[in-house]
Design an enzyme around this catalytic site. Structure first.
Site, PDB file in Angstrom:
ATOM      1  N   THR A  27       0.761  -1.149   0.110  1.00  0.00           N
ATOM      2  CA  THR A  27      -0.057  -0.030  -0.038  1.00  0.00           C
ATOM      3  C   THR A  27       0.774   1.345  -0.123  1.00  0.00           C
ATOM      4  O   THR A  27       1.833   1.111   0.219  1.00  0.00           O
ATOM      5  CB  THR A  27      -1.069   0.101   1.292  1.00  0.00           C
ATOM      6  OG1 THR A  27      -0.097   0.383   2.303  1.00  0.00           O
ATOM      7  CG2 THR A  27      -1.832  -1.280   1.464  1.00  0.00           C
ATOM      8  N   VAL A  57       3.807  -1.276   4.007  1.00  0.00           N
ATOM      9  CA  VAL A  57       2.860  -0.010   4.262  1.00  0.00           C
ATOM     10  C   VAL A  57       3.814   1.317   4.508  1.00  0.00           C
ATOM     11  O   VAL A  57       4.749   0.934   5.070  1.00  0.00           O
ATOM     12  CB  VAL A  57       2.009  -0.281   5.451  1.00  0.00           C
ATOM     13  CG1 VAL A  57       2.702  -0.800   6.808  1.00  0.00           C
ATOM     14  CG2 VAL A  57       1.130   0.665   5.761  1.00  0.00           C
ATOM     15  N   ILE A  84       8.252  -1.750   6.236  1.00  0.00           N
ATOM     16  CA  ILE A  84       7.878  -0.356   6.257  1.00  0.00           C
ATOM     17  C   ILE A  84       8.494   0.225   5.059  1.00  0.00           C
ATOM     18  O   ILE A  84       9.839   0.002   4.389  1.00  0.00           O
ATOM     19  CB  ILE A  84       8.573   0.270   7.585  1.00  0.00           C
ATOM     20  CG1 ILE A  84       7.959  -0.428   8.825  1.00  0.00           C
ATOM     21  CG2 ILE A  84       8.356   1.766   7.432  1.00  0.00           C
ATOM     22  CD1 ILE A  84       6.460  -0.275   9.010  1.00  0.00           C
ATOM     23  N   LYS A  85       7.903   0.878   4.077  1.00  0.00           N
ATOM     24  CA  LYS A  85       8.058   1.544   2.950  1.00  0.00           C
ATOM     25  C   LYS A  85       8.581   3.094   3.147  1.00  0.00           C
ATOM     26  O   LYS A  85       8.134   3.699   3.773  1.00  0.00           O
ATOM     27  CB  LYS A  85       6.949   1.464   1.892  1.00  0.00           C
ATOM     28  CG  LYS A  85       6.576   0.288   1.484  1.00  0.00           C
ATOM     29  CD  LYS A  85       4.962  -0.005   0.669  1.00  0.00           C
ATOM     30  CE  LYS A  85       5.595   0.877  -0.655  1.00  0.00           C
ATOM     31  NZ  LYS A  85       4.355   0.950  -1.566  1.00  0.00           N
ATOM     32  N   ILE A  86       9.864   3.062   2.764  1.00  0.00           N
ATOM     33  CA  ILE A  86      10.399   4.505   3.184  1.00  0.00           C
ATOM     34  C   ILE A  86      11.114   5.059   1.847  1.00  0.00           C
ATOM     35  O   ILE A  86      11.677   4.324   0.959  1.00  0.00           O
ATOM     36  CB  ILE A  86      11.544   4.322   4.114  1.00  0.00           C
ATOM     37  CG1 ILE A  86      11.094   3.917   5.301  1.00  0.00           C
ATOM     38  CG2 ILE A  86      12.261   5.774   4.312  1.00  0.00           C
ATOM     39  CD1 ILE A  86      12.188   3.465   6.468  1.00  0.00           C
TER      40      ILE A  86
END
Length: 217
Positions: A27, A57, A84-86
């Site tokens: 997402t 996410v 964790i998307k960074i």
């Protein structure tokens, strides 16, 4: 091969997860906005559907402290196997280094060049997500960029996978797969198109029509 669903539409995620071999869901804030769902409801709802499969996410903060805080909250919300998307800004890179060193699963996102990907992988990201169609839209070959990233990571022997993202058609998916990339996140509308072929439909129709005469089970 890892196929992921690029969506926050809970109804569609449930349908695709039921019928296709899904490794997880990805997402981002734009997807949440398009689906009209807040991040807490999305994460909780997706977890109920996919169980302990991967959930990627994205953070929303841009400063280092905010990114770390977002990551901590999202992992607490999503539980184990939450990535964790960074985005690959300077603060993002600092956060990737910091969080990966503390055991967080990181997906570096908004990747448009091989060097962005290689730096993020070297900082500890487990996935890097090049945006194929967004590159195609500005007349840059997104498939080749993703392939170059895959080759660089393989040659550098970095423990990081390419998670190809941003697809608008099945041909892009096919070409990325042909380059050896084995992790893809795909919009829900493209999954049925990946298995559709008119000759398949014709063959099935013939099987059923003729088979009714001989199947007495």
């Amino acid at each position: 091969m890892e196929y992921m669903i690029d969506s926050a539409d809970l109804k569609e995620i449930k349908r695709i997860n039921e019928f296709y071999p899904i490794a997880g869901v990805t997402t981002n804030p734009l997807i949440l906005s398009r689906c009209g769902i807040d991040v807490v409801s999305a994460v909780k709802g997706i977890r109920e559907i996919i169980g302990d499969k991967m959930l990627h996410v994205q953070v929303i903060s841009e400063d280092f402290d905010g990114i770390v805080s977002d990551a901590e909250k999202l992992v607490k919300l999503g539980g184990e196997n939450t990535f964790i998307k960074i985005p690959v800004t300077e603060n993002g890179m600092k956060a990737i280094k910091y969080l990966s060193a503390r055991g967080y699963n990181i997906t570096a996102t908004a990747i448009f060049t091989p060097q962005q990907a290689l730096l993020a992988a070297s900082a500890g990201a487990k996935y890097v997500a090049p945006y194929v169609n967004r590159l195609d839209n500005i007349a840059i070959n997104g498939v080749e960029i993703a392939a170059n990233i895959h080759r660089l990571l393989t040659e550098a022997q970095v423990d990081c996978k390419v998670l190809a993202a941003s697809f608008s058609n099945v041909e892009q998916i096919h070409m990325v797969s042909m380059k050896g990339i084995q992790s893809l996140t795909i919009p829900v509308n493209l999954f049925p198109k990946m298995i559709y072929h008119p000759l398949t439909d014709r063959a099935i129709s013939e099987f059923v029509q003729e088979g009714k005469k001989y199947y007495n089970i």
